[in-house]
Scaffold this active site. Structure first.
Site, PDB file in Angstrom:
ATOM      1  N   HIS A 204      28.148   2.967 -72.970  1.00  0.00           N
ATOM      2  CA  HIS A 204      27.390   3.633 -73.975  1.00  0.00           C
ATOM      3  C   HIS A 204      26.434   2.719 -74.397  1.00  0.00           C
ATOM      4  CE1 HIS A 204      27.469   6.204 -77.676  1.00  0.00           C
ATOM      5  NE2 HIS A 204      27.224   5.274 -78.542  1.00  0.00           N
TER       6      HIS A 204
ATOM      7  N   GLY B  33      24.885   4.503 -85.125  1.00  0.00           N
ATOM      8  CA  GLY B  33      25.835   4.552 -86.263  1.00  0.00           C
ATOM      9  C   GLY B  33      26.534   5.985 -86.531  1.00  0.00           C
TER      10      GLY B  33
ATOM     11  N   SER C  58      22.495   6.906 -79.415  1.00  0.00           N
ATOM     12  CA  SER C  58      23.908   7.367 -79.950  1.00  0.00           C
ATOM     13  C   SER C  58      23.748   8.372 -81.154  1.00  0.00           C
ATOM     14  CB  SER C  58      24.562   6.092 -80.204  1.00  0.00           C
ATOM     15  OG  SER C  58      26.020   6.399 -80.750  1.00  0.00           O
ATOM     16  N   TRP C  59      24.132   7.781 -82.527  1.00  0.00           N
ATOM     17  CA  TRP C  59      23.826   8.881 -83.568  1.00  0.00           C
ATOM     18  C   TRP C  59      22.539   9.252 -83.559  1.00  0.00           C
ATOM     19  CZ3 TRP C  59      24.652  12.510 -87.069  1.00  0.00           C
ATOM     20  CH2 TRP C  59      23.753  12.427 -88.208  1.00  0.00           C
TER      21      TRP C  59
ATOM     22  N   ASP D 137      30.890   6.160 -70.370  1.00  0.00           N
ATOM     23  CA  ASP D 137      30.717   6.272 -71.496  1.00  0.00           C
ATOM     24  C   ASP D 137      32.023   6.902 -72.073  1.00  0.00           C
ATOM     25  OD1 ASP D 137      30.422   6.357 -74.496  1.00  0.00           O
ATOM     26  OD2 ASP D 137      28.115   6.898 -74.204  1.00  0.00           O
TER      27      ASP D 137
END
Length: 320
Positions: free
Chosen positions: A296, A40, A113-114, A268
């Site tokens: 990603h 996120g 990711s985050w 990505d």
């Protein structure tokens, strides 16, 4: 990959800011503790597919809905006055509350990711609690990364970026991401809805070069869309609240003794492979795996991540 087993326990911890942070555990209650940190910011744990990465007969799998999203309460859109307290420092404190609640001494810290930014920030603050790190779609949310994904990448998608910039109604001297963060935090309900829709359109554009991309909106639920956009822009506008000397790439030498596997897709475009490459170059105990056919995240990245996680168990690096 492993079967998705249902949680055998779940609950909430209440932090000093008044949030009730949701946690769940699955797999072997006596197994090796492994923490999953979702992306996120604001994506939440979702349907629980993150559990595919862990052998349920080996690991005690811990998932957390980060404050303001998922099943944690209140949702950020229902308590915008609390948004200033929603920081990386606060999320790290929430993780520690969950660890203490579950009686865990050390755990394998994993994220995507985050979630990889948060995992790295957590390890820097609590290295004695981290037995190892496995990350996918690696980010550090540094200034170069935020500028790329919100500004410079417009060179790849000029039509979509022009629409993003136009809908931001940014003020003189204001970055696009700052304009969205401001509107989503302080705008009228109608303004926030329009900003969340415009932000989602940009997010779905810059992942479109991923070979696994499926066209369509990210969210069917407008509340979830607004939660996501509010938290993403809040954290990106503030560089994950890790400025200057606190930036992860400036401190990665502090993690030199912690073994890690970094997994990243060559295609990505949202987060080019330069970020995990720079981390790896400064982190002697890390191993970088570049997945040539993915963007990603994706099924091959997930499979490699599952193998890396199981590898830590075989090495016997830690105990519950």
């Amino acid at each position: 990959m492993f079967p998705v087993t249902p949680p055998h326990a779940h609950g909430f911890v209440r932090n000093p800011d008044g949030d009730s942070v949701y946690w769940e555990t699955s797999g072997d209650p006596q197994g090796l503790p492994a923490l999953w940190l979702h992306g996120g910011p604001g994506s939440g744990l979702g349907t629980g597919n993150y559990r595919k990465r862990y052998d349920p007969e080996v690991f005690r799998i811990v998932g957390i809905d980060q404050r303001g999203c998922g099943r944690s309460t209140p949702l950020v859109v229902d308590a915008l006055d609390r948004l200033p307290a929603n920081t990386t420092e606060g999320l790290i404190a929430d993780i520690e509350l969950v660890r203490e609640e579950l009686g865990i001494d050390r755990w394998l810290v994993t994220g995507g990711s985050w979630g990889s930014t948060l995992a790295l920030a957590y390890a820097l603050e609590h290295p004695d609690r981290v037995a190892g790190i496995v990350l996918g779609a690696v980010t550090t949310t540094g200034r170069d990364e935020v500028d790329w994904i919100t500004e410079t990448m417009g060179r790849v998608f000029p039509e979509a970026w022009e629409a993003l910039e136009r809908a931001s109604h940014r003020r003189p001297g204001e970055r696009v991401v700052e304009a969205y963060a401001r509107v989503l935090a302080t705008g009228t309900p109608e303004e926030r809805t329009r900003a969340a829709e415009a932000w989602e359109a940009w997010e779905t554009t810059h992942v479109s070069l991923d070979p696994n991309f499926v066209p369509g909106p990210m969210f069917d639920d407008p509340v979830q869309r607004e939660v996501f956009a509010t938290l993403v822009t809040h954290y990106w506008a503030n560089l994950a609240f890790l400025p200057g000397e606190r930036a992860i790439l400036n401190r990665v030498d502090e993690l030199a003794h912690i073994p890690a596997v970094l997994i990243h897709g060559r295609h990505d475009v949202s987060g080019p492979v330069i970020t995990p490459w720079m981390l790896h170059r400064r982190w002697p105990a890390s191993r970088l795996i570049v997945v040539e056919g993915e963007g990603h995240g994706g099924p091959e990245s997930m499979r490699i991540m599952a193998e890396a996680i199981s590898g830590f168990a075989r090495q016997g690096q830690w105990e519950a």
